[in-house]
Design an enzyme around this catalytic site. Sequence first.
Site, PDB file in Angstrom:
ATOM      1  N   ARG A  85       0.854  -1.186   0.000  1.00 29.45           N
ATOM      2  CA  ARG A  85       0.000   0.000   0.000  1.00 29.45           C
ATOM      3  C   ARG A  85       0.894   1.242   0.000  1.00 29.45           C
ATOM      4  O   ARG A  85       1.978   1.251   0.595  1.00 29.45           O
ATOM      5  CB  ARG A  85      -0.890   0.025   1.251  1.00 29.45           C
ATOM      6  CG  ARG A  85      -1.876   1.190   1.243  1.00 29.45           C
ATOM      7  CD  ARG A  85      -2.584   1.397   2.570  1.00 29.45           C
ATOM      8  NE  ARG A  85      -3.482   2.547   2.486  1.00 29.45           N
ATOM      9  CZ  ARG A  85      -4.084   3.115   3.518  1.00 29.45           C
ATOM     10  NH1 ARG A  85      -3.874   2.642   4.750  1.00 29.45           N
ATOM     11  NH2 ARG A  85      -4.869   4.156   3.351  1.00 29.45           N
ATOM     12  N   HIS A  86       0.417   2.294  -0.655  1.00 32.17           N
ATOM     13  CA  HIS A  86       1.171   3.546  -0.672  1.00 32.17           C
ATOM     14  C   HIS A  86       1.479   4.029   0.745  1.00 32.17           C
ATOM     15  O   HIS A  86       0.815   3.650   1.715  1.00 32.17           O
ATOM     16  CB  HIS A  86       0.388   4.626  -1.429  1.00 32.17           C
ATOM     17  CG  HIS A  86      -0.986   4.875  -0.839  1.00 32.17           C
ATOM     18  ND1 HIS A  86      -1.189   5.602   0.314  1.00 32.17           N
ATOM     19  CD2 HIS A  86      -2.214   4.463  -1.240  1.00 32.17           C
ATOM     20  CE1 HIS A  86      -2.478   5.639   0.593  1.00 32.17           C
ATOM     21  NE2 HIS A  86      -3.125   4.955  -0.327  1.00 32.17           N
ATOM     22  N   GLY A  87       2.451   4.906   0.858  1.00 32.67           N
ATOM     23  CA  GLY A  87       2.831   5.458   2.152  1.00 32.67           C
ATOM     24  C   GLY A  87       1.836   6.499   2.645  1.00 32.67           C
ATOM     25  O   GLY A  87       0.795   6.750   2.025  1.00 32.67           O
TER      26      GLY A  87
END
Length: 471
Positions: A85-87
């Site tokens: 998942r993106h940061g």
Amino acid sequence: MASCFRGPLPGRRSLPLFLLLLRVSLAQERAAATSLLSGYFGTKSRYEEVNQHLLLDPLSLGPPEPGYLLPSAACAPLQLRALIRHGTRFPTEKQIRKLGQLHRLLRSQERPCPAAQQLARWDMWYQPDLDGKLASKGRLDMEQLARRLAARFPGLLAPQRRFAFASSSKHRCVDSSAAFRKGLQLALHRQPSARDIENETIEINDKLMRFFDHCEKFVTCVEENATAMYEVDAFKEGPEMKRVLEKIAATLCVPVRDLNADLVQVAFFTCSFELAIKNVNSPWCSLFNEDDAKVLEYLNDLKQYWKRGYGYDINSRSSCILFQDIFKHLDKAIAESKSSMPISSPVILQFGHAETLQPLLALMGFFKDEEPLAANNYKKQMHRKFRSGRIVPYASNLIFVLYHCDQARTPEEEYQVQILLNEKLLPFPHSEETVSLYTDLKNHYKDILQNCHFNEECELSKTNDTSTDEL
């Protein structure tokens, strides 16, 4: 001769010290309050909540996990597939506009009210154009994750290895991939190198990373169906949320009719954003205690459950296209290994969303409670498995590792698999062990691998009336 720099006059010395101690005390109280809340931010949780040791050392691999099985020393990792998942990101435009609405309400207050006045003076620095973009902290999340994975799997994430990168088309995912590649470059090439991992090609693949957008049945029957979130809406009107709503209204000295569950939730999320993005203890956090936080976490988890988890079958079945792709590459790696060929895709790194990971985990049977989450069983679900903040915080990652074992006693034992969630070994649902023979794993998921066809699952029946009964 008298000195030009006199000491403090009698009676004055204690005042600055008193103010300093008061300021420290207030800061400590606010920090303590925030730490009580931070475990309940759901999908808005910072990654450090599931790996507390990273607060002390962001490159630490953490303490050993006692009792968990590891492949024998004779087993070497053959392929790694990571879904990431993106940061940490900024709020979406919709969330920012709701926060602006609440902030304007507090600024318009005429009657004296300490809590409202404090928040009215708060700098509303979020602007709509930030709309879900990756924050600087999110870039750091990705750089540090890359460096930890390189340290954890040095045989796979090695300087001469081939890496395959893919991403959702959303800017926060593309930017997360770039930050991860920067971290990988730092980990593998401490000295200037001819290989520039940061600028290696990345594939944009929404078909896999945003499968839900391409599933007509999900979009029509869940995403765009107002009745699909019945349990969420019912909980917003239920006794637990009513208590929180009345408490916040009283604290802010506003009529209850001027607030609703969405505005209270955005105040709670602002506390989480300030902590995750800026590492500050926001004054918004002072509105809530731990009991409030548990209620608001459940509201968020209800939405995740019914929109991305076990609520409707199509939520998870829509992810079978990604699940089957994972096993297709595992099969290919095993075939290449058996033919003594180099592994064509030893490391596959894909960047998506909480909405990418959560349905896949549900498809595989992880974090399933005996009873569905519902508006009327909040107390019964206090110890539920399905807690989105512990499953898919910012930078969450689901990693499949395929091992080849040279000294296997049987052909079946030659290839084994482990799964890590957020860098921790995840016991398999079919065995509760943390290592599985690949043949056993394929057999356990035989039905999904053979009978879950994305086009058929996602096709709308001609008589469909967006009813959720068949989902």
